[in-house]
Design an enzyme around this catalytic site. Sequence first.
Site, PDB file in Angstrom:
ATOM      1  N   HIS A   1       3.076  10.905   0.345  1.00 32.45           N
ATOM      2  CA  HIS A   1       3.832  10.253   1.420  1.00 32.45           C
ATOM      3  C   HIS A   1       5.305  10.252   1.073  1.00 32.45           C
ATOM      4  O   HIS A   1       6.219  10.752   1.745  1.00 32.45           O
ATOM      5  CB  HIS A   1       3.582   8.780   1.610  1.00 32.45           C
ATOM      6  CG  HIS A   1       2.524   8.693   2.233  1.00 32.45           C
ATOM      7  ND1 HIS A   1       1.932   8.736   3.597  1.00 32.45           N
ATOM      8  CD2 HIS A   1       1.244   8.011   1.619  1.00 32.45           C
ATOM      9  CE1 HIS A   1       0.605   8.823   3.732  1.00 32.45           C
ATOM     10  NE2 HIS A   1       0.114   8.190   2.494  1.00 32.45           N
TER      11      HIS A   1
ATOM     12  N   GLU B   1       0.472   8.005  -3.583  1.00 39.75           N
ATOM     13  CA  GLU B   1       1.399   7.496  -2.677  1.00 39.75           C
ATOM     14  C   GLU B   1       2.629   8.457  -2.802  1.00 39.75           C
ATOM     15  O   GLU B   1       3.186   8.984  -1.675  1.00 39.75           O
ATOM     16  CB  GLU B   1       1.913   6.022  -2.682  1.00 39.75           C
ATOM     17  CG  GLU B   1       0.552   5.368  -2.685  1.00 39.75           C
ATOM     18  CD  GLU B   1       0.100   5.431  -1.166  1.00 39.75           C
ATOM     19  OE1 GLU B   1       0.825   5.258   0.005  1.00 39.75           O
ATOM     20  OE2 GLU B   1      -1.386   5.545  -0.786  1.00 39.75           O
TER      21      GLU B   1
ATOM     22  N   HIS C   1       0.629  -1.197   0.108  1.00 39.52           N
ATOM     23  CA  HIS C   1       0.022  -0.085   0.109  1.00 39.52           C
ATOM     24  C   HIS C   1       0.922   1.086   0.045  1.00 39.52           C
ATOM     25  O   HIS C   1       0.746   2.010  -0.853  1.00 39.52           O
ATOM     26  CB  HIS C   1      -0.953  -0.070   1.151  1.00 39.52           C
ATOM     27  CG  HIS C   1      -1.974   1.262   1.159  1.00 39.52           C
ATOM     28  ND1 HIS C   1      -3.013   1.304   1.888  1.00 39.52           N
ATOM     29  CD2 HIS C   1      -1.806   2.247   0.530  1.00 39.52           C
ATOM     30  CE1 HIS C   1      -3.713   2.705   1.670  1.00 39.52           C
ATOM     31  NE2 HIS C   1      -3.039   3.107   0.825  1.00 39.52           N
TER      32      HIS C   1
HETATM   33  P1  AMP Z   1      -3.134   6.780   1.312  1.00 36.41           P
HETATM   34  O1  AMP Z   1      -3.932   8.006   1.780  1.00 36.41           O
HETATM   35  O2  AMP Z   1      -1.994   7.143   1.142  1.00 36.41           O
HETATM   36  O3  AMP Z   1      -3.226   5.681   2.418  1.00 36.41           O
HETATM   37  O4  AMP Z   1      -4.217   6.214   0.414  1.00 36.41           O
HETATM   38  C1  AMP Z   1      -5.509   5.958   0.850  1.00 36.41           C
HETATM   39  C2  AMP Z   1      -6.129   5.970  -0.605  1.00 36.41           C
HETATM   40  O5  AMP Z   1      -5.721   4.811  -1.200  1.00 36.41           O
HETATM   41  C3  AMP Z   1      -7.596   5.687  -0.377  1.00 36.41           C
HETATM   42  O6  AMP Z   1      -8.500   6.379  -1.221  1.00 36.41           O
HETATM   43  C4  AMP Z   1      -7.575   4.406  -0.593  1.00 36.41           C
HETATM   44  O7  AMP Z   1      -8.989   3.791  -0.745  1.00 36.41           O
HETATM   45  C5  AMP Z   1      -6.632   3.978  -1.698  1.00 36.41           C
HETATM   46  N1  AMP Z   1      -6.175   2.442  -1.689  1.00 36.41           N
HETATM   47  C6  AMP Z   1      -5.911   1.790  -0.771  1.00 36.41           C
HETATM   48  N2  AMP Z   1      -5.407   0.552  -1.145  1.00 36.41           N
HETATM   49  C7  AMP Z   1      -5.486   0.837  -2.693  1.00 36.41           C
HETATM   50  C8  AMP Z   1      -5.193  -0.182  -3.650  1.00 36.41           C
HETATM   51  N3  AMP Z   1      -4.779  -1.369  -3.511  1.00 36.41           N
HETATM   52  N4  AMP Z   1      -5.259   0.553  -4.805  1.00 36.41           N
HETATM   53  C9  AMP Z   1      -5.915   1.661  -5.066  1.00 36.41           C
HETATM   54  N5  AMP Z   1      -6.241   2.510  -4.007  1.00 36.41           N
HETATM   55  C10 AMP Z   1      -5.927   2.081  -2.889  1.00 36.41           C
HETATM   56  P1  AMP Z   2      -7.200   5.199   7.688  1.00 35.37           P
HETATM   57  O1  AMP Z   2      -8.125   6.232   8.013  1.00 35.37           O
HETATM   58  O2  AMP Z   2      -6.492   4.500   8.421  1.00 35.37           O
HETATM   59  O3  AMP Z   2      -8.062   4.594   6.457  1.00 35.37           O
HETATM   60  O4  AMP Z   2      -6.021   5.892   6.624  1.00 35.37           O
HETATM   61  C1  AMP Z   2      -6.372   6.737   5.596  1.00 35.37           C
HETATM   62  C2  AMP Z   2      -5.128   7.255   5.194  1.00 35.37           C
HETATM   63  O5  AMP Z   2      -4.458   8.179   5.902  1.00 35.37           O
HETATM   64  C3  AMP Z   2      -4.155   6.202   4.860  1.00 35.37           C
HETATM   65  O6  AMP Z   2      -4.374   5.405   3.717  1.00 35.37           O
HETATM   66  C4  AMP Z   2      -2.847   6.983   4.881  1.00 35.37           C
HETATM   67  O7  AMP Z   2      -2.650   7.616   3.644  1.00 35.37           O
HETATM   68  C5  AMP Z   2      -3.073   7.925   5.889  1.00 35.37           C
HETATM   69  N1  AMP Z   2      -2.623   7.604   7.137  1.00 35.37           N
HETATM   70  C6  AMP Z   2      -3.282   7.183   8.230  1.00 35.37           C
HETATM   71  N2  AMP Z   2      -2.201   6.949   9.295  1.00 35.37           N
HETATM   72  C7  AMP Z   2      -1.120   6.927   8.861  1.00 35.37           C
HETATM   73  C8  AMP Z   2       0.090   7.081   9.339  1.00 35.37           C
HETATM   74  N3  AMP Z   2       0.268   6.559  10.777  1.00 35.37           N
HETATM   75  N4  AMP Z   2       1.082   7.499   8.487  1.00 35.37           N
HETATM   76  C9  AMP Z   2       0.978   7.765   7.475  1.00 35.37           C
HETATM   77  N5  AMP Z   2      -0.248   7.924   6.787  1.00 35.37           N
HETATM   78  C10 AMP Z   2      -1.165   7.524   7.376  1.00 35.37           C
END
Ligand code: AMP
Ligand code: AMP
Length: 227
Positions: free
Chosen positions: A120, A116, A62
């Site tokens: 990040h 990503e 991820h």
């Molecule tokens: P992040 O905010 O970097 O974790 O990314 C979260 C976003 O990525 C959310 O909108 C998720 O629904 C999406 N996401 C999580 N896993 C995947 C995946 N395998 N392919 C595409 N989008 C993803």
């Molecule tokens: P969640 O609310 O856990 O589904 O996270 C949503 C998105 O927030 C993730 O896909 C990440 O991109 C980001 N996120 C949540 N927790 C963290 C963390 N500890 N570090 C970096 N990104 C995070």
Amino acid sequence: MEKAFLKIILCSLLLNYVAVFSASQDFDFFYFVQQWPGSYCDTSQSCCYPTTGKPAADFGIHGLWPNYNDGSYPSNCDPSNPLNPSEIGDLKRSMQRNWPTLACPSADGTQFWSHEWSKHGTCSESVLDQHSYFEAALSLRKKTNLLQALESAGIKPDGSSYSLGSIKDAIKESTGYTPYIQCNTDESGDSQLYQVYVCVDTSGSGLIDCPVFPRGECSSEIKFPAF
Ligand code: AMP
Ligand code: AMP
């Protein structure tokens, strides 16, 4: 005399500035987050396979997320540095296999990887440029080999339930470090193994003990769905 004095003051100010800025860290460690595709897809939200076809029944990447020791994290650190797909052309096939996009509509992954990187990756760009960032994630995935770690403890993606403790133990046994397990719920509301977090040093290469774990707990027995 006055000139020399001024010089000393200026020099010490400059030294101070350099010291502060070279010591200032962008972040404290990384979470390396891997995802079980079966648990992304069997939710009410569902999923779409990448244009390259159904991914392998294995953990996918991820992200590699810079974090602070206090549990907070930086994001979107450099809008002037979006992903340039031509810089990672040599990694694309490996990324399609190991970092599959599952969002709808079907895509080839570039959008997910760009997200990503922007959210990040740009927060660790002082240590890892675009190519090194993705290369580091791919090599961490190989190094952790979660499915093998679980299967050698008899934990298989067969839709049955396993204790959270046995899952953590199996990963600790194989990697040397206790992971954080994140669950989600399938369409019928059962808690299941969704993502595995391990901690990585600021160079992006070595696993470390997690300075802090994310919040949230799975139930004590969780499903490991097939994919
Ligand atoms: P992040 O905010 O970097 O974790 O990314 C979260 C976003 O990525 C959310 O909108 C998720 O629904 C999406 N996401 C999580 N896993 C995947 C995946 N395998 N392919 C595409 N989008 C993803
Ligand atoms: P969640 O609310 O856990 O589904 O996270 C949503 C998105 O927030 C993730 O896909 C990440 O991109 C980001 N996120 C949540 N927790 C963290 C963390 N500890 N570090 C970096 N990104 C995070």
